[in-house]
Design a protein around this motif. Structure first.
Motif, short mmCIF file in Angstrom:
data_model
loop_
_atom_site.label_atom_id
_atom_site.label_comp_id
_atom_site.label_asym_id
_atom_site.label_seq_id
_atom_site.Cartn_x
_atom_site.Cartn_y
_atom_site.Cartn_z
N ASN A 165 -100.35 20.74 -2.22
CA ASN A 165 -99.19 19.83 -1.80
C ASN A 165 -99.46 18.26 -2.22
OD1 ASN A 165 -101.29 19.33 -0.22
ND2 ASN A 165 -100.39 19.54 1.79
N ARG A 166 -100.48 18.32 -3.27
CA ARG A 166 -100.84 17.04 -3.56
C ARG A 166 -99.75 16.45 -4.61
NH1 ARG A 166 -105.13 14.20 -1.25
NH2 ARG A 166 -107.01 14.73 -2.36
N ALA A 175 -104.45 12.84 -10.87
CA ALA A 175 -104.81 11.54 -11.21
C ALA A 175 -106.42 11.28 -11.73
CB ALA A 175 -104.33 10.71 -10.30
N LEU A 176 -107.26 12.05 -10.78
CA LEU A 176 -108.60 12.05 -10.63
C LEU A 176 -109.04 12.85 -11.94
CD1 LEU A 176 -111.23 10.80 -9.45
CD2 LEU A 176 -111.42 13.10 -8.13
N MET A 223 -114.15 7.15 -7.85
CA MET A 223 -114.37 6.38 -8.88
C MET A 223 -115.49 5.41 -8.49
SD MET A 223 -112.88 7.94 -11.23
CE MET A 223 -113.46 6.69 -12.55
N ARG A 224 -115.49 4.74 -7.33
CA ARG A 224 -116.44 4.07 -7.01
C ARG A 224 -117.88 4.34 -6.97
NH1 ARG A 224 -116.31 0.35 -1.49
NH2 ARG A 224 -118.33 -0.99 -1.95
N PRO A 261 -102.97 2.20 -6.32
CA PRO A 261 -101.96 2.76 -6.80
C PRO A 261 -102.10 4.49 -6.89
CG PRO A 261 -102.55 1.55 -8.61
CD PRO A 261 -103.18 1.35 -7.48
N LEU A 262 -103.24 4.71 -7.10
CA LEU A 262 -103.67 6.18 -7.42
C LEU A 262 -104.17 6.75 -6.10
CD1 LEU A 262 -105.31 5.90 -10.83
CD2 LEU A 262 -103.19 6.78 -10.26
N GLY A 263 -104.32 5.96 -4.83
CA GLY A 263 -104.64 6.40 -3.73
C GLY A 263 -106.25 6.16 -3.31
#
Length: 102
Positions: A56-57, A37-38, A14-15, A5-7
């Motif tokens: 534009n994010r 979000a990150l 995150m991985r 959901p966060l892209g």
């Protein structure tokens, strides 16, 4: 990796950075990977994010999206900033507007 959901870019970072979360590290990324979000996710995990961000994010502050106003009215070296919770956006006018997220 499938997009959550966060892209996709959020999940990828995150991985890769996951084992280092919670250790107080500061992550510097390319603007392709940087997002609100990150930044929030890393901050929640006692880690930090600093880098340029694309205006534009999704989740980018609407008040900071008006780059043409800063380019038209500003002079080289002008800075404006906005805080959204614990995340700070900074825009600096050089030859064009450079936007940072921290």
């Amino acid at each position: 990796i499938e997009a959550g959901p966060l892209g996709l870019t959020h999940d990828l970072v995150m991985r890769l950075f996951g084992p280092f979360c919670g250790q107080g590290y500061c992550l510097y990324t390319d603007n392709y990977y940087t997002s609100q979000a990150l930044g929030s996710t890393l901050l929640d995990n006692s880690s930090y994010l600093v880098d340029t961000v694309r205006s534009n994010r999704i989740g980018f502050l609407a008040v900071m999206k008006n780059l043409k106003e800063l380019e038209r009215r500003g002079v080289r070296g002008d800075i404006r900033y906005m805080r959204d919770g614990d995340v700070v956006y900074v825009q600096w006018l050089d030859k064009r507007v450079v936007t940072l997220l921290s």
